[in-house]
Design an enzyme around this catalytic site. Structure first.
Site, short mmCIF file in Angstrom:
data_model
loop_
_atom_site.label_atom_id
_atom_site.label_comp_id
_atom_site.label_asym_id
_atom_site.label_seq_id
_atom_site.Cartn_x
_atom_site.Cartn_y
_atom_site.Cartn_z
N GLU A 136 0.84 -1.20 0.00
CA GLU A 136 0.00 0.00 0.00
C GLU A 136 0.87 1.25 0.00
O GLU A 136 0.78 2.09 -0.90
CB GLU A 136 -0.89 -0.03 1.24
CG GLU A 136 -1.67 1.23 1.52
CD GLU A 136 -2.28 1.16 2.91
OE1 GLU A 136 -3.50 1.01 3.01
OE2 GLU A 136 -1.51 1.25 3.91
N ASP B 148 -9.99 1.67 5.77
CA ASP B 148 -9.93 1.53 4.31
C ASP B 148 -10.96 2.44 3.64
O ASP B 148 -10.69 3.06 2.61
CB ASP B 148 -10.21 0.08 3.90
CG ASP B 148 -8.94 -0.77 3.89
OD1 ASP B 148 -7.96 -0.38 4.54
OD2 ASP B 148 -8.95 -1.84 3.24
#
Length: 838
Positions: A510, A706
């Protein structure tokens, strides 16, 4: 082999799409003519021909058409261009430099869409044939057939599928002809016969439709000098037909041609036709229009008077082109082009006399009251404009127009806010020579994406911050992430670096892929190359079932915490690598494009494997949570970045252009299902159909960490592609309205998707409590790029003034909060951009 080459040619034709706005003409960024409108899948689809300025001498003064676009709309106001569907260079039987792709038609039968078009055949000096291209979708891709239809020698095909399923084809060519079609829709089932009992004079462009058991044979007809639209009626598809009269008179400005279609949509009939609006001095470059059509009690057609206003309802929170007026004063107000050198810039209104006015009808203010009016003007003398609801209606606002040789946007508070659908009356109260480009209410997000315009909105500047302060702030935020005392970027030796999630003591795909995207956006090649080398060495699998994928978490010394990938990392890796290729080329030590393609190819090669899978669920065409047998069963809304697939379709050059475009389309549709219709919130994870997982102990059913990324991701898709304008605007308003209702300075970072408080708080590192998180403050501000209400500016101000410091409990997130804050500053300053090939 020929078929493979043909497929490749078709794929290369699928250009980027965009939106075009309403009012007449309805296609406002290119010439368009001969419109066939059809209702498919609940939408209006438009199949026009495409006039272009001739690239060859022999057609400089004649019609020149090389390809066909298709457009769609669900409100007749916003039209989406799906790009080129057929071109003269990808049809085997067409002379590839003939520029004769004239008036087409499209019909649906038995699960297929059949697109009929005329063109000059190879090997002939003159004459036309009619061919067919077939698709599973109304917007393509369409596969042209190898041969033209035998027995059809002419132009302007029209196909009618009767109520009993029998199909008929009509065309023009030394008269009007008709014949039955076989069930395969590509061959004649009867010999052609002429259409008789038509009036004398030149005729072309037949369009046939059925209404209440009557068949209407309509056509352009030159009775005098130029074409008017006329019609006959009959009791069967092949007549006999009786001449009834005129649908539309000749053009008052001597545009020689007109060509049309007639269609019913949502209970109203419409006439689509063309005029040379953007080319007043050359009537071979035309533009599509639409006006309402009605019938008399006996079934005859009421004559249609062409209008500039056209049809549909205009949203008050858009740039209203009042030059497309419903009515205008007889003196003191006129219309002119904004730029004579580029007429596609559109028109302006010139008020040059006190009390001059115009009226623009059917503007939707909805139920949420507008707060501001903006008017874009230019005036050498200045003046005062008034905007009312009708001539004697309520005063909405009075605007003082300054003297200016340049265009300026004048923003004022609304005096009285209307609701519902209103007619606007704009008048000049004082002054002269006041030019108006457009008017609009509240925040007015842009209506075209950067794929088309290559322009980006600087919202910080729009709300009043100085550019030097914006530049300094952006540099400060960037330096804080990469070089400050709380940095998350760490160099290793003389050639590598990693980004660490400090609170979790690891390196994640990420953060690494985010770092690559940030580096290429800021043109920091050294940072990009360092991150890529570290990730390729320590995280990317070079062989085995996981080849090409990246271990989603490693220790800072490069040893793996987990072998498996998380799909969002690869999503960013591929896009950042393509941008690096576009910006720096592939011959400076790293072949960026080859590395991007390797990831994509390795991913797609995993189809059918037992424990690993492609990044994209091939059945759903949606990104997986993790590309394996477990995470492949569901997805993460924050992984959905449709514009990234548009980048892949353009520049990955991996032979999957149509597939990636379909992934973008499916991703946008999935987000509609995933977002709560009232709050605008989404869960961390959910099923491909948008429903909650509901699995025991899965706390991802709520809006949590998220989920914060979704507003920013939708803002990016809006900024770059602008493919889902209305829904994305509604989304931005919804989520900002919800957070605003929770207190713009106090909303927390975890909710159930219906807006209620969560029962179980998801911890961050060693801390477990609700807080007003900077990361969510950042993404809630970024979605202002889509929002139409004025409160969006308050979210922008909150981000600008938010400091990245520890929370009250001492928790500090340099990594996630820091990266999301940086991305939001990039978005809102106009510095998060598509990197086109240099």
């Amino acid at each position: 082999m020929k078929n493979n080459l043909l497929l490749s040619a078709i794929a290369s034709l699928c250009l980027m799409t965009g939106m075009v706005q309403a009012q007449n003409p309805i296609i406002r960024d290119q010439f368009s003519a001969d419109p066939t409108a059809k209702v498919f899948e609940g939408k209006m689809y438009l199949y026009p021909s495409h006039d272009i300025p001739s690239p060859i001498d022999r057609l400089k003064e004649w019609f020149c058409m090389a390809d066909y676009h298709v457009f769609s709309s669900d409100n007749l106001t916003d039209w989406k261009d799906h790009g080129v569907i057929v071109s003269q260079t990808n049809v085997p039987w067409v002379q590839p430099d003939s520029y004769t792709m004239w008036a087409p038609d499209c019909v649906y039968k038995d699960g297929k869409y059949y697109f009929y078009f005329p063109a000059a055949p190879r090997g002939t000096e003159k004459g036309f044939a009619v061919g067919v291209a077939i698709s599973d979708k109304p917007y393509g891709p369409f596969m042209p057939q190898m041969q033209a239809i035998k027995g059809v020698n002419g132009i302007d095909p029209c196909v009618l599928i009767d109520t009993d399923g029998q199909s008929y084809i009509y065309w023009a060519g030394h008269g009007m002809f008709m014949a039955k079609l076989k069930n395969n829709m590509t061959e004649l089932a009867s010999d052609p016969i002429p259409v008789s009992e038509l009036p004398d004079g030149f005729k072309e462009g037949p369009f046939v439709f059925e209404r209440k058991g009557k068949y209407y044979f309509t056509f352009p007809w030159v009775k005098d000098k130029t074409e008017k639209l006329a019609y006959c009626m009959g009791d069967s598809p092949m007549g006999p037909f009786e001449f009834k009269g005129i649908i539309m008179d000749e053009s008052p400005t001597d545009c020689w041609t007109n060509h049309h279609s007639i269609v019913e949509y949502q209970g109203q009939w419409y006439l689509f036709y063309h005029h040379n609006d953007y080319s007043p001095h050359f009537d071979k470059n035309r533009s599509v229009r639409v006006d309402s059509l009605s019938f008399n009690a006996d079934g005859t057609i009421c004559k249609v008077t062409p209008t500039l206003r056209g049809v549909g309802i205009t949203d008050a929170r858009t740039r209203i082109q009042i030059d497309r007026y419903s009515n205008i004063s007889s003196t003191g107000a006129s219309i002119d082009f904004l730029d004579e050198a580029d007429k596609f810039q559109g028109w302006k209104v010139v008020f040059n006399k006190k009390n001059a006015w115009l009226q623009y009808n059917r503007v939707d203010f909805d139920n949420e009251k507008v707060q501001e009016l903006t008017v874009r003007t230019r005036s050498t003398s200045g003046g005062v404009l008034q905007v009312r609801t009708g001539k004697s209606g309520k005063l909405i606002a009075t605007v003082s127009i300054p003297r200016s040789k340049e265009w300026v946007e004048n923003r004022v508070q609304v005096t009285s806010a209307p609701t519902g659908i209103q007619d606007l009356y704009v008048s000049l109260q004082s002054g002269s020579q006041v030019e108006v480009d457009w008017i609009g209410f509240d925040a007015l997000p842009w209506e075209e994406g950067a794929f088309k315009t290559r322009k980006y909105r600087n919202l910080f500047a729009e709300v009043g911050y100085k550019q030097k302060d914006i530049d300094a702030k952006l540099k400060e935020v960037f330096d804080g992430v990469f070089y400050g005392p709380d940095k998350v970027y760490f160099e290793v030796g003389d050639s590598m670096a990693y980004i660490s999630d400090i609170k979790n003591h690891d390196v994640r795909t990420e953060g690494m892929s985010y770092g690559l995207m940030i580096a290429v956006q800021f043109d920091r090649k050294e940072i990009f190359d360092r991150l890529w080398r570290w990730g390729k060495k320590n995280m990317q699998h070079q062989d085995g079932p996981l080849k090409g994928y990246f271990a989603w978490s490693c220790k800072t010394d490069g040893t793996s915490n987990a072998q498996g990938p998380a799909s969002d990392g690869e999503l960013y890796y591929v896009t950042a690598l393509i941008f690096a290729s576009n910006r720096w080329g592939n011959d400076t030590g790293i072949d960026y494009l080859a590395e991007a393609r390797n990831i994509l190819d390795c991913s797609m090669q995993k189809a059918g494997m037992d424990r690993v899978a492609p990044l994209i669920n091939l059945e759903q065409k949606l990104i997986t949570f993790t590309p394996d047998s477990w995470g492949g069963r569901f997805t993460d809304p924050s992984y959905h970045l449709p514009a990234f697939y548009e980048v892949w379709a353009r520049w990955a050059n991996d032979g999957r252009t149509d597939f990636w475009r379909e992934c973008a389309r499916q991703s946008r549709e999935y987000l509609h299902r995933s977002i709560h219709p009232v709050t605008g919130l989404n869960p961390d994870y959910n099923n491909y159909d948008g429903t909650l997982l509901g699995w025991n102990r899965i706390i991802g059913d709520a809006f949590r960490f998220d989920s914060w990324r979704v507003p920013m991701n939708i803002a990016l898709d809006y900024s770059w592609a602008c493919e889902d304008i209305k829904w994305q605007q509604e989304y931005g308003n919804k989520i900002q309205n919800f957070l605003y209702s929770q207190g713009i300075d106090t909303f927390v970072d975890q909710y159930n998707v219906d807006g209620t408080q969560v029962k179980e708080i998801l911890g961050a590192g060693e801390h477990k409590q609700l807080r007003h998180s900077l990361g969510l403050v950042a993404t809630a501000a970024a979605v202002s790029l889509t929002s139409t209400h004025c409160k969006s500016r308050e979210f922008i101000d909150r981000l600008w003034n938010a400091n990245h410091v520890p929370y009250e409990d001492g928790y500090f997130d340099a990594y996630y909060d820091g990266l999301l804050r940086l991305f939001a500053f990039m978005h809102l300053s106009g510095e998060y951009q598509i990197i086109f090939p240099q």
